[in-house]
Structure formats: C-alpha cells, structure tokens
Scaffold this motif. Sequence first.
Motif, short mmCIF file in Angstrom:
data_model
loop_
_atom_site.label_atom_id
_atom_site.label_comp_id
_atom_site.label_asym_id
_atom_site.label_seq_id
_atom_site.Cartn_x
_atom_site.Cartn_y
_atom_site.Cartn_z
N UNK A 96 35.45 57.41 18.42
CA UNK A 96 34.66 57.21 19.63
C UNK A 96 33.24 57.74 19.45
N UNK A 97 32.33 57.10 20.12
CA UNK A 97 30.95 57.56 20.17
C UNK A 97 30.36 57.09 21.49
N UNK A 98 29.51 57.93 22.07
CA UNK A 98 28.86 57.56 23.31
C UNK A 98 27.52 56.90 22.99
N UNK A 99 27.38 55.66 23.42
CA UNK A 99 26.15 54.91 23.20
C UNK A 99 25.54 54.51 24.54
N UNK A 100 24.21 54.50 24.58
CA UNK A 100 23.54 54.11 25.83
C UNK A 100 23.74 52.64 26.14
N UNK A 101 23.79 51.82 25.10
CA UNK A 101 23.91 50.38 25.29
C UNK A 101 25.37 50.03 25.57
N UNK A 102 25.67 49.55 26.78
CA UNK A 102 27.07 49.27 27.11
C UNK A 102 27.62 48.01 26.45
N UNK A 103 26.73 47.29 25.75
CA UNK A 103 27.16 46.03 25.15
C UNK A 103 27.11 46.07 23.63
N UNK A 104 27.16 47.25 23.08
CA UNK A 104 27.09 47.40 21.64
C UNK A 104 28.35 48.06 21.12
N UNK A 105 28.80 47.65 19.95
CA UNK A 105 29.81 48.41 19.25
C UNK A 105 29.51 48.35 17.76
N UNK A 106 30.19 49.13 16.98
CA UNK A 106 29.87 49.25 15.57
C UNK A 106 31.13 49.35 14.73
N UNK A 107 31.08 48.76 13.55
CA UNK A 107 32.16 48.88 12.58
C UNK A 107 31.79 49.85 11.46
N UNK A 108 30.72 50.61 11.68
CA UNK A 108 30.29 51.58 10.68
C UNK A 108 30.84 52.96 11.03
N UNK A 109 31.60 53.54 10.14
CA UNK A 109 32.24 54.82 10.43
C UNK A 109 31.23 55.93 10.70
N UNK A 110 30.07 55.85 10.05
CA UNK A 110 29.07 56.88 10.23
C UNK A 110 28.47 56.92 11.62
N UNK A 111 28.71 55.90 12.41
CA UNK A 111 28.17 55.86 13.77
C UNK A 111 29.02 56.64 14.77
N UNK A 112 30.19 57.09 14.35
CA UNK A 112 31.15 57.67 15.28
C UNK A 112 31.21 59.20 15.19
N UNK A 113 31.41 59.82 16.36
CA UNK A 113 31.42 61.29 16.44
C UNK A 113 32.82 61.89 16.49
N UNK A 114 33.75 61.19 17.09
CA UNK A 114 35.08 61.74 17.31
C UNK A 114 36.12 60.86 16.63
N UNK A 115 37.10 61.51 16.03
CA UNK A 115 38.13 60.81 15.26
C UNK A 115 39.51 61.35 15.60
N UNK A 116 40.48 60.45 15.57
CA UNK A 116 41.86 60.86 15.67
C UNK A 116 42.40 61.23 14.31
N UNK A 117 43.67 61.61 14.28
CA UNK A 117 44.29 62.06 13.03
C UNK A 117 44.89 60.92 12.22
N UNK A 118 45.02 59.77 12.84
CA UNK A 118 45.50 58.59 12.13
C UNK A 118 46.98 58.33 12.33
N UNK A 119 47.36 57.08 12.18
CA UNK A 119 48.75 56.67 12.23
C UNK A 119 49.00 55.69 11.09
N UNK A 120 50.13 55.87 10.42
CA UNK A 120 50.42 55.07 9.23
C UNK A 120 51.01 53.72 9.63
N UNK A 121 50.47 52.68 9.05
CA UNK A 121 51.02 51.34 9.19
C UNK A 121 51.42 50.86 7.80
N UNK A 122 52.68 50.49 7.64
CA UNK A 122 53.18 50.00 6.37
C UNK A 122 53.81 48.64 6.58
N UNK A 123 53.31 47.67 5.85
CA UNK A 123 53.83 46.31 5.95
C UNK A 123 54.54 46.00 4.64
N UNK A 124 55.84 45.88 4.72
CA UNK A 124 56.63 45.68 3.51
C UNK A 124 57.98 45.08 3.87
N UNK A 125 58.50 44.29 2.94
CA UNK A 125 59.83 43.73 3.15
C UNK A 125 60.88 44.61 2.49
#
Length: 125
Positions: A96-125
Amino acid sequence: QLVESGGGLVQPGGSLRLSCAASGLKLGFDVIGWFRQAPGREREGVSCISSSGTRFDYQDSVKGRFTISRDDAKKMVFLQMNSLGPEDTAVYYCAAVELRDPFRCSLQSGDYDYWGQGTQVTVSS
C-alpha cells in the motif's frame, strides 16, 4: 498492517482468491498493489488498484485471468486468480501507498511504503 491470506496449493487451471486485510491504514486513500516473487526471481508487480477503485493495471501475463477489487468499508483488497498455471507459483504480497492522485496506481515495488508478509501460491498437479 497488511495481512495476506488465501494462498495454497492448486492444480493447473484452478482458481484462488487472495485477500489482503489492511489495519491501521486509511484504506480509502491508499493505492493497493499485488506483487509476487518466485524462487530465484525478482519481485514483480501483478496488479494494482487506485484509491478511487476505478483505475486498474495488470501485468501482461495475468491479464484476462486475474481481477483485483477492493472493499474499503471492510478494509479488504482481493485478487481473484483464475486459469492458474505453474508459472504463477510464487509468494504473493500486497502493498500500500498513499497517493494524492485517486486515479493512479503503480506496478513498481519501489513506489510502495507498506508490505504484508506474503502468502504462498503453488500451482502443481
């Protein structure tokens, strides 16, 4: 402040719905992004949603398969993942990151301030 859930083991072609619970954040003003990191690879942006909830962006490899959404009243963000393949196997993080522009988002990790711990996704047969 960000807690992911919903990961697990799924067969190819299956679906999962990831959830990100945000506490302590003014979620209505935050851009939320989903990222993933596979072993030996750099973290990559998967999807993001603007604070207005009207702007979305997706990595090309997940377009048409993944859908991001948010419920600010419940302080939750979701990532619906369909048609999963082995290439989707990774630890998934919300950020998450707080941005002034309500119509913007980013796929750049460096733009974000807060992070969760992650959840594992495994796709396998």
